[in-house]
Design a protein around this motif. Structure first.
Motif, mmCIF file in Angstrom:
data_model
loop_
_atom_site.group_PDB
_atom_site.id
_atom_site.type_symbol
_atom_site.label_atom_id
_atom_site.label_comp_id
_atom_site.label_asym_id
_atom_site.label_seq_id
_atom_site.Cartn_x
_atom_site.Cartn_y
_atom_site.Cartn_z
ATOM 1 N N TRP A 55 6.999 8.539 -1.401
ATOM 2 C CA TRP A 55 6.230 7.986 -0.285
ATOM 3 C C TRP A 55 6.714 8.458 1.078
ATOM 4 N N LEU A 56 7.999 8.668 1.257
ATOM 5 C CA LEU A 56 8.467 9.157 2.562
ATOM 6 C C LEU A 56 8.066 10.611 2.781
ATOM 7 N N GLU A 57 8.080 11.396 1.725
ATOM 8 C CA GLU A 57 7.565 12.765 1.844
ATOM 9 C C GLU A 57 6.076 12.726 2.155
ATOM 10 N N PHE A 58 5.358 11.847 1.490
ATOM 11 C CA PHE A 58 3.929 11.681 1.763
ATOM 12 C C PHE A 58 3.720 11.357 3.242
ATOM 13 N N TRP A 59 4.486 10.389 3.751
ATOM 14 C CA TRP A 59 4.369 10.019 5.157
ATOM 15 C C TRP A 59 4.593 11.240 6.057
ATOM 16 N N SER A 60 5.626 12.014 5.757
ATOM 17 C CA SER A 60 5.962 13.144 6.641
ATOM 18 C C SER A 60 4.926 14.266 6.580
ATOM 19 N N ASP A 61 4.127 14.309 5.536
ATOM 20 C CA ASP A 61 3.126 15.370 5.365
ATOM 21 C C ASP A 61 1.787 15.062 6.048
ATOM 22 N N HIS A 62 1.656 13.900 6.694
ATOM 23 C CA HIS A 62 0.358 13.495 7.228
ATOM 24 C C HIS A 62 0.459 13.043 8.681
ATOM 25 N N PRO A 63 -0.628 13.261 9.432
ATOM 26 C CA PRO A 63 -0.683 12.712 10.792
ATOM 27 C C PRO A 63 -1.068 11.230 10.721
ATOM 28 N N TRP A 64 -0.519 10.426 11.603
ATOM 29 C CA TRP A 64 -0.778 8.991 11.608
ATOM 30 C C TRP A 64 -1.156 8.554 13.013
ATOM 31 N N PRO A 65 -2.059 7.577 13.138
ATOM 32 C CA PRO A 65 -2.395 7.069 14.473
ATOM 33 C C PRO A 65 -1.149 6.579 15.218
ATOM 34 N N ASP A 66 -0.262 5.906 14.499
ATOM 35 C CA ASP A 66 1.026 5.470 15.053
ATOM 36 C C ASP A 66 2.109 5.870 14.049
ATOM 37 N N PRO A 67 2.691 7.057 14.218
ATOM 38 C CA PRO A 67 3.645 7.573 13.231
ATOM 39 C C PRO A 67 4.853 6.665 12.999
ATOM 40 N N ASP A 68 5.337 5.991 14.051
ATOM 41 C CA ASP A 68 6.499 5.123 13.871
ATOM 42 C C ASP A 68 6.177 3.909 13.001
ATOM 43 N N VAL A 69 5.019 3.318 13.220
ATOM 44 C CA VAL A 69 4.619 2.175 12.398
ATOM 45 C C VAL A 69 4.395 2.624 10.955
ATOM 46 N N ALA A 70 3.758 3.762 10.755
ATOM 47 C CA ALA A 70 3.529 4.278 9.400
ATOM 48 C C ALA A 70 4.856 4.570 8.706
ATOM 49 N N ARG A 71 5.811 5.151 9.439
ATOM 50 C CA ARG A 71 7.131 5.422 8.851
ATOM 51 C C ARG A 71 7.800 4.118 8.441
ATOM 52 N N ARG A 72 7.733 3.106 9.303
ATOM 53 C CA ARG A 72 8.321 1.809 8.976
ATOM 54 C C ARG A 72 7.662 1.203 7.740
ATOM 55 N N LEU A 73 6.346 1.316 7.650
ATOM 56 C CA LEU A 73 5.620 0.790 6.491
ATOM 57 C C LEU A 73 6.066 1.467 5.207
ATOM 58 N N PHE A 74 6.045 2.789 5.189
ATOM 59 C CA PHE A 74 6.406 3.509 3.970
ATOM 60 C C PHE A 74 7.888 3.329 3.638
#
Length: 100
Positions: A55-74
């Motif tokens: 999941w963390l690799e998945f997070w790093s491979d995608h653009p997110w509206p709020d990358p910090d919140v998405a990183r915290r979620l994953f």
């Protein structure tokens, strides 16, 4: 934006698309947390799912509206899956018959 070319899009396309929605959809966030909690409790063997350790690799491979919140979620979801596994393995397993 064209189709995603990350490795997860071809391995588990439906789950990939669901995880991408976690950046903008609260129901999907809840689904992710529920999956993390039940990862080692339920048999997901036949499902095309991206496992928590990716999941963390998945997070790093995608653009997110709020990358910090998405990183915290994953990150939290990965920690939940790890904690669930650790607590399951720490639980004593009894071979004695259970009372009725």
């Amino acid at each position: 934006m064209g189709p995603c070319r990350c490795r997860f899009a071809s391995v588990a396309p439906l789950h990939h698309d669901q995880l991408v929605r976690a950046g903008v959809d609260l129901d999907t966030v809840v689904d992710l947390v529920e999956l993390a909690v039940t990862w080692d409790e339920l048999d997901y063997g036949d499902a095309d799912l991206i496992p928590p350790y990716d999941w963390l690799e998945f997070w790093s491979d995608h653009p997110w509206p709020d990358p910090d919140v998405a990183r915290r979620l994953f990150s939290a979801a990965v920690d939940i899956a790890r904690t669930t596994r650790a607590s399951d393995s720490a639980r004593p397993r009894s071979t004695a018959p259970r009372p009725l």
